[in-house]
Design an enzyme around this catalytic site. Structure first.
Site, PDB file in Angstrom:
ATOM      1  N   HIS A 250      -7.823  -2.601   9.848  1.00 23.47           N
ATOM      2  CA  HIS A 250      -7.553  -2.634   8.403  1.00 23.47           C
ATOM      3  C   HIS A 250      -6.364  -3.538   8.068  1.00 23.47           C
ATOM      4  O   HIS A 250      -5.505  -3.805   8.894  1.00 23.47           O
ATOM      5  CB  HIS A 250      -7.391  -1.227   7.818  1.00 23.47           C
ATOM      6  CG  HIS A 250      -6.143  -0.485   8.160  1.00 23.47           C
ATOM      7  ND1 HIS A 250      -6.088   0.889   8.204  1.00 23.47           N
ATOM      8  CD2 HIS A 250      -4.887  -0.890   8.464  1.00 23.47           C
ATOM      9  CE1 HIS A 250      -4.881   1.286   8.503  1.00 23.47           C
ATOM     10  NE2 HIS A 250      -4.121   0.225   8.678  1.00 23.47           N
TER      11      HIS A 250
ATOM     12  N   GLU B 190      -9.891  -0.481   4.381  1.00 17.92           N
ATOM     13  CA  GLU B 190     -10.537   0.027   5.586  1.00 17.92           C
ATOM     14  C   GLU B 190     -11.791  -0.780   5.928  1.00 17.92           C
ATOM     15  O   GLU B 190     -12.330  -1.493   5.065  1.00 17.92           O
ATOM     16  CB  GLU B 190     -10.928   1.505   5.353  1.00 17.92           C
ATOM     17  CG  GLU B 190      -9.757   2.432   5.084  1.00 17.92           C
ATOM     18  CD  GLU B 190      -8.949   2.793   6.337  1.00 17.92           C
ATOM     19  OE1 GLU B 190      -8.898   2.013   7.304  1.00 17.92           O
ATOM     20  OE2 GLU B 190      -8.354   3.885   6.333  1.00 17.92           O
TER      21      GLU B 190
ATOM     22  N   ASN C  25      -7.877   0.084  13.516  1.00 11.87           N
ATOM     23  CA  ASN C  25      -9.297  -0.138  13.202  1.00 11.87           C
ATOM     24  C   ASN C  25      -9.544  -1.475  12.496  1.00 11.87           C
ATOM     25  O   ASN C  25     -10.613  -1.705  11.958  1.00 11.87           O
ATOM     26  CB  ASN C  25      -9.838   1.011  12.342  1.00 11.87           C
ATOM     27  CG  ASN C  25      -9.149   1.089  10.981  1.00 11.87           C
ATOM     28  OD1 ASN C  25      -8.275   0.282  10.681  1.00 11.87           O
ATOM     29  ND2 ASN C  25      -9.547   2.048  10.159  1.00 11.87           N
TER      30      ASN C  25
ATOM     31  N   ASP D 166       0.843  -1.205   0.000  1.00 10.57           N
ATOM     32  CA  ASP D 166       0.000   0.000   0.000  1.00 10.57           C
ATOM     33  C   ASP D 166       0.872   1.247   0.000  1.00 10.57           C
ATOM     34  O   ASP D 166       2.078   1.178   0.240  1.00 10.57           O
ATOM     35  CB  ASP D 166      -0.964  -0.009   1.201  1.00 10.57           C
ATOM     36  CG  ASP D 166      -0.259  -0.200   2.544  1.00 10.57           C
ATOM     37  OD1 ASP D 166       0.988  -0.195   2.583  1.00 10.57           O
ATOM     38  OD2 ASP D 166      -0.950  -0.350   3.561  1.00 10.57           O
TER      39      ASP D 166
HETATM   40  C1  GLP Z   1      -0.737   1.128   8.368  1.00  8.60           C
HETATM   41  C2  GLP Z   1      -0.416   0.469   7.029  1.00  8.60           C
HETATM   42  C3  GLP Z   1      -0.502  -1.022   7.100  1.00  8.60           C
HETATM   43  C4  GLP Z   1       0.116  -1.466   8.407  1.00  8.60           C
HETATM   44  C5  GLP Z   1      -0.818  -1.066   9.528  1.00  8.60           C
HETATM   45  C6  GLP Z   1      -0.249  -1.290  10.910  1.00  8.60           C
HETATM   46  O1  GLP Z   1      -1.640   2.175   8.200  1.00  8.60           O
HETATM   47  N1  GLP Z   1      -1.223   0.936   5.955  1.00  8.60           N
HETATM   48  O2  GLP Z   1       0.128  -1.596   5.997  1.00  8.60           O
HETATM   49  O3  GLP Z   1       0.283  -2.853   8.406  1.00  8.60           O
HETATM   50  O4  GLP Z   1      -1.283   0.255   9.353  1.00  8.60           O
HETATM   51  O5  GLP Z   1       0.836  -0.450  11.164  1.00  8.60           O
HETATM   52  P1  GLP Z   1       1.776  -0.578  12.432  1.00  8.60           P
HETATM   53  O6  GLP Z   1       2.538  -1.850  12.295  1.00  8.60           O
HETATM   54  O7  GLP Z   1       2.663   0.639  12.402  1.00  8.60           O
HETATM   55  O8  GLP Z   1       0.885  -0.609  13.624  1.00  8.60           O
END
Ligand code: GLP
Length: 241
Positions: free
Chosen positions: A139, A144, A137, A68
Site C-alpha cells: 500500500h 490498499e 502489502n 493519511d
Molecule cells: C503505514 C502507513 C504508510 C506508511 C507505511 C509503511 O501503514 N499508512 O503511510 O508509509 O505503512 O510504514 P513503515 O515505514 O512503518 O513500514
C-alpha cells in the site's frame, strides 16, 4: 522510469533521501510537500529538520499536507500519523499552522474531510513532492491493494495486514478499522515521487514493484504510471529480493 537506488544501510538511505528533499525544497520553497508516517522516513525527516536548523533549507514558506490517518484516533495518541509528523518534523522546524493541512479523523463528516484535503491540494496546484513508505502489502498511504489508480482522498476499510502491522505504532493495543488517505491520483501526480523501503518485511511488495508494470493489487507499482519516480531501498532488503 524508476530511478532505483540500493543504499548500504538505513542511514545512507535516509541521507540520500533527505538530500533529495533538501534539493527539491530549495528549488520550490513555496511548494506543497507530503511526507508519510511510519518507521521508514523517521531518520530522513530528522535529517531534514537538522538541515533546516543549520540553515541549509528554508521550510518557512513550504506547505505540508498529511498523507493519511487512522479514523477515530485521538490526534494526541502516540500512534497517530499527525502526532508522528509533529514529533519527527514540525516541532523542530519553522513553520506556521496555516501552512499545514491535517485530517480531523474524528469529524462526523468524513466526506467533508476528504473534500477539504482535495481542495487544499488543488489550491496549492498539486503536490510538489511526495515521500512515501511502502506497506508490507504494497500500500501507499492507506491506499490498499485493489484501489484504483485514479482516486482522490477517500476513506478506507483497512486490510487485516495493515491493522496487524499497524500495532507496532501504538503503545497500547488499539483497534482502528478505517483510515483516511490522499488518493493514488494525487500521490502519483506529485511533481516528484520518492518511495523508500528498508528491511525484509517489504520483500514481496518491492518484488512486485520491480516487475515493471502498474497493477492494482500493488498500489506502489503505480510508480510506473509516471514518467519518473524514485525508489530507494537498503541492502538488507535488496538481498532478499
Ligand atoms: C503505514 C502507513 C504508510 C506508511 C507505511 C509503511 O501503514 N499508512 O503511510 O508509509 O505503512 O510504514 P513503515 O515505514 O512503518 O513500514
Amino acid at each position: 522510469m524508476i530511478n532505483y537506488y540500493v543504499e548500504k544501510e538505513y542511514e545512507s538511505l535516509s541521507k540520500r533521501t533527505a538530500q533529495l528533499l533538501i534539493d527539491e525544497i530549495n528549488k520550490k520553497p513555496a511548494g506543497l510537500f507530503c511526507f508519510a508516517g511510519g518507521d521508514t522516513p523517521v531518520k530522513t525527516l530528522e535529517l531534514l529538520a537538522a538541515a533546516e536548523q543549520a540553515g541549509k533549507v528554508d521550510l518557512s514558506q513550504a506547505s505540508f499536507i498529511q498523507l493519511d490517518e487512522w479514523v477515530n484516533i485521538d490526534p494526541n495518541n502516540h500512534g497517530s500519523c499527525r502526532n508522528y509528523l509533529q514529533r519527527t518534523l514540525f516541532d523542530s522546524i519553522r513553520t506556521s499552522e496555516e501552512n499545514i493541512h491535517f485530517f480531523n479523523p474524528n469529524s462526523i463528516d468524513l466526506a467533508e474531510e476528504c473534500w477539504l484535503a482535495n481542495a487544499f491540494i488543488e489550491k496549492k496546484g498539486g503536490l510538489s513532492l511526495a515521500l512515501l513508505g511502502i506497506g508490507v502489502n504494497g500500500h501507499l498511504g492507506f491506499n490498499e491493494p485493489g484501489t484504483p489508480f485514479d482516486v482522490n482522498t477517500h476513506v478506507v476499510t483497512l486490510s487485516e495486514s495493515t491493522k496487524k502491522v499497524g500495532e507496532k505504532y501504538f503503545e497500547k493495543t488499539s483497534f482502528f478499522e478505517r483510515g483516511i488517505t490522499l488518493g493514488l491520483a494525487q500521490i502519483l501526480a506529485a511533481e516528484m515521487l520518492i518511495v523508500i523501503a528498508s528491511g525484509s518485511t517489504k520483500t514481496n511488495a518491492v518484488q512486485t514493484v520491480l516487475k515493471g508494470s502498474p497493477r492494482e493489487d500493488c498500489p506502489a507499482s503505480g510508480m510506473w504510471l509516471r514518467e519518473e519516480s524514485t525508489l530507494i531501498i537498503d541492502r538488507s532488503l535488496a538481498e532478499t529480493l
